[in-house]
Design a protein around this motif. Structure first.
Motif, PDB file in Angstrom:
ATOM      1  N   VAL A 179       0.864  -1.178   0.000  1.00  0.00           N
ATOM      2  CA  VAL A 179       0.000   0.000   0.000  1.00  0.00           C
ATOM      3  C   VAL A 179       0.898   1.223   0.000  1.00  0.00           C
ATOM      4  O   VAL A 179       1.868   1.286   0.759  1.00  0.00           O
ATOM      5  CB  VAL A 179      -0.909   0.009   1.257  1.00  0.00           C
ATOM      6  N   THR A 180       0.588   2.197  -0.857  1.00  0.00           N
ATOM      7  CA  THR A 180       1.353   3.444  -0.907  1.00  0.00           C
ATOM      8  C   THR A 180       0.520   4.564  -0.299  1.00  0.00           C
ATOM      9  O   THR A 180      -0.642   4.752  -0.678  1.00  0.00           O
ATOM     10  CB  THR A 180       1.733   3.794  -2.358  1.00  0.00           C
ATOM     11  N   THR A 181       1.112   5.282   0.638  1.00  0.00           N
ATOM     12  CA  THR A 181       0.469   6.416   1.296  1.00  0.00           C
ATOM     13  C   THR A 181       1.306   7.652   1.029  1.00  0.00           C
ATOM     14  O   THR A 181       2.524   7.625   1.193  1.00  0.00           O
ATOM     15  CB  THR A 181       0.388   6.173   2.823  1.00  0.00           C
ATOM     16  N   THR A 182       0.664   8.739   0.617  1.00  0.00           N
ATOM     17  CA  THR A 182       1.365   9.993   0.350  1.00  0.00           C
ATOM     18  C   THR A 182       0.916  11.029   1.377  1.00  0.00           C
ATOM     19  O   THR A 182      -0.280  11.226   1.574  1.00  0.00           O
ATOM     20  CB  THR A 182       1.069  10.487  -1.077  1.00  0.00           C
ATOM     21  N   ILE A 183       1.897  11.658   2.022  1.00  0.00           N
ATOM     22  CA  ILE A 183       1.629  12.621   3.094  1.00  0.00           C
ATOM     23  C   ILE A 183       2.322  13.935   2.762  1.00  0.00           C
ATOM     24  O   ILE A 183       3.499  13.948   2.402  1.00  0.00           O
ATOM     25  CB  ILE A 183       2.181  12.098   4.445  1.00  0.00           C
ATOM     26  N   ASN A 184       1.610  15.041   2.904  1.00  0.00           N
ATOM     27  CA  ASN A 184       2.182  16.378   2.729  1.00  0.00           C
ATOM     28  C   ASN A 184       2.637  16.896   4.093  1.00  0.00           C
ATOM     29  O   ASN A 184       1.882  16.816   5.067  1.00  0.00           O
ATOM     30  CB  ASN A 184       1.140  17.324   2.125  1.00  0.00           C
ATOM     31  N   ILE A 185       3.860  17.440   4.128  1.00  0.00           N
ATOM     32  CA  ILE A 185       4.472  17.858   5.393  1.00  0.00           C
ATOM     33  C   ILE A 185       4.996  19.286   5.270  1.00  0.00           C
ATOM     34  O   ILE A 185       5.687  19.614   4.305  1.00  0.00           O
ATOM     35  CB  ILE A 185       5.641  16.921   5.760  1.00  0.00           C
ATOM     36  N   SER A 186       4.715  20.108   6.258  1.00  0.00           N
ATOM     37  CA  SER A 186       5.222  21.480   6.258  1.00  0.00           C
ATOM     38  C   SER A 186       6.375  21.628   7.246  1.00  0.00           C
ATOM     39  O   SER A 186       6.495  20.873   8.204  1.00  0.00           O
ATOM     40  CB  SER A 186       4.111  22.466   6.620  1.00  0.00           C
ATOM     41  N   GLY A 187       7.231  22.616   6.964  1.00  0.00           N
ATOM     42  CA  GLY A 187       8.287  22.983   7.900  1.00  0.00           C
ATOM     43  C   GLY A 187       9.634  22.342   7.660  1.00  0.00           C
ATOM     44  O   GLY A 187      10.572  22.584   8.414  1.00  0.00           O
ATOM     45  N   MET A 188       9.766  21.529   6.623  1.00  0.00           N
ATOM     46  CA  MET A 188      11.044  20.867   6.360  1.00  0.00           C
ATOM     47  C   MET A 188      11.923  21.754   5.469  1.00  0.00           C
ATOM     48  O   MET A 188      11.437  22.334   4.504  1.00  0.00           O
ATOM     49  CB  MET A 188      10.792  19.514   5.678  1.00  0.00           C
ATOM     50  N   HIS A 189      13.222  21.863   5.837  1.00  0.00           N
ATOM     51  CA  HIS A 189      14.103  22.778   5.109  1.00  0.00           C
ATOM     52  C   HIS A 189      15.432  22.183   4.677  1.00  0.00           C
ATOM     53  O   HIS A 189      16.174  22.839   3.953  1.00  0.00           O
ATOM     54  CB  HIS A 189      14.386  24.017   5.967  1.00  0.00           C
ATOM     55  N   CYS A 190      15.777  20.961   5.143  1.00  0.00           N
ATOM     56  CA  CYS A 190      17.118  20.450   4.850  1.00  0.00           C
ATOM     57  C   CYS A 190      17.156  18.919   4.902  1.00  0.00           C
ATOM     58  O   CYS A 190      16.171  18.273   5.232  1.00  0.00           O
ATOM     59  CB  CYS A 190      18.123  21.024   5.852  1.00  0.00           C
ATOM     60  N   GLY A 191      18.316  18.384   4.620  1.00  0.00           N
ATOM     61  CA  GLY A 191      18.511  16.946   4.655  1.00  0.00           C
ATOM     62  C   GLY A 191      18.289  16.348   6.028  1.00  0.00           C
ATOM     63  O   GLY A 191      17.826  15.212   6.164  1.00  0.00           O
ATOM     64  N   HIS A 192      18.633  17.096   7.067  1.00  0.00           N
ATOM     65  CA  HIS A 192      18.394  16.609   8.434  1.00  0.00           C
ATOM     66  C   HIS A 192      16.906  16.454   8.683  1.00  0.00           C
ATOM     67  O   HIS A 192      16.475  15.493   9.341  1.00  0.00           O
ATOM     68  CB  HIS A 192      19.017  17.550   9.465  1.00  0.00           C
ATOM     69  N   CYS A 193      16.105  17.373   8.164  1.00  0.00           N
ATOM     70  CA  CYS A 193      14.646  17.274   8.294  1.00  0.00           C
ATOM     71  C   CYS A 193      14.152  15.984   7.643  1.00  0.00           C
ATOM     72  O   CYS A 193      13.341  15.258   8.222  1.00  0.00           O
ATOM     73  CB  CYS A 193      13.961  18.463   7.616  1.00  0.00           C
ATOM     74  N   VAL A 194      14.645  15.711   6.444  1.00  0.00           N
ATOM     75  CA  VAL A 194      14.266  14.498   5.718  1.00  0.00           C
ATOM     76  C   VAL A 194      14.646  13.266   6.533  1.00  0.00           C
ATOM     77  O   VAL A 194      13.853  12.339   6.689  1.00  0.00           O
ATOM     78  CB  VAL A 194      14.932  14.461   4.323  1.00  0.00           C
ATOM     79  N   ALA A 195      15.855  13.251   7.070  1.00  0.00           N
ATOM     80  CA  ALA A 195      16.326  12.106   7.857  1.00  0.00           C
ATOM     81  C   ALA A 195      15.462  11.895   9.100  1.00  0.00           C
ATOM     82  O   ALA A 195      15.127  10.755   9.443  1.00  0.00           O
ATOM     83  CB  ALA A 195      17.788  12.296   8.244  1.00  0.00           C
ATOM     84  N   SER A 196      15.079  12.975   9.769  1.00  0.00           N
ATOM     85  CA  SER A 196      14.265  12.872  10.981  1.00  0.00           C
ATOM     86  C   SER A 196      12.887  12.283  10.676  1.00  0.00           C
ATOM     87  O   SER A 196      12.411  11.378  11.369  1.00  0.00           O
ATOM     88  CB  SER A 196      14.089  14.244  11.632  1.00  0.00           C
ATOM     89  N   VAL A 197      12.250  12.790   9.629  1.00  0.00           N
ATOM     90  CA  VAL A 197      10.923  12.298   9.255  1.00  0.00           C
ATOM     91  C   VAL A 197      11.016  10.845   8.794  1.00  0.00           C
ATOM     92  O   VAL A 197      10.216  10.004   9.190  1.00  0.00           O
ATOM     93  CB  VAL A 197      10.299  13.194   8.159  1.00  0.00           C
TER      94      VAL A 197
END
Length: 74
Positions: free
Chosen positions: A3-21
């Motif tokens: 199953v594929t789920t797509t989520i929109n996320i606000s407030g991310m600005h960098c690679g560290h943000c991507v890694a955290s999520v």
């Protein structure tokens, strides 16, 4: 069947943000993979592949734990 789920996320600005999520979402039961498309000037999109439907509240909580918010639309 995956199953594929797509989520929109606000407030991310960098690679560290991507890694955290990514880290928080990968901890959810049943998640097979996470791909986050960073949009530094707007809404980023996380695509989650899982073995079954995910509980939206658990997804929201995981993203909040990483310090971001789920938003409707893009």
């Amino acid at each position: 069947m995956s199953v594929t789920t797509t989520i929109n996320i606000s407030g991310m600005h960098c690679g560290h943000c991507v890694a955290s999520v990514t880290e928080e979402l990968q901890e959810l039961e049943g998640v097979e993979s996470v791909d986050v498309a960073l949009n530094q000037d707007g809404v980023s999109v996380a695509t989650i592949t899982s073995g079954a439907e995910l509980d939206p509240e658990r997804v929201d909580a995981a993203i909040a734990e990483a310090g971001y918010a789920v938003v409707a639309g893009g």
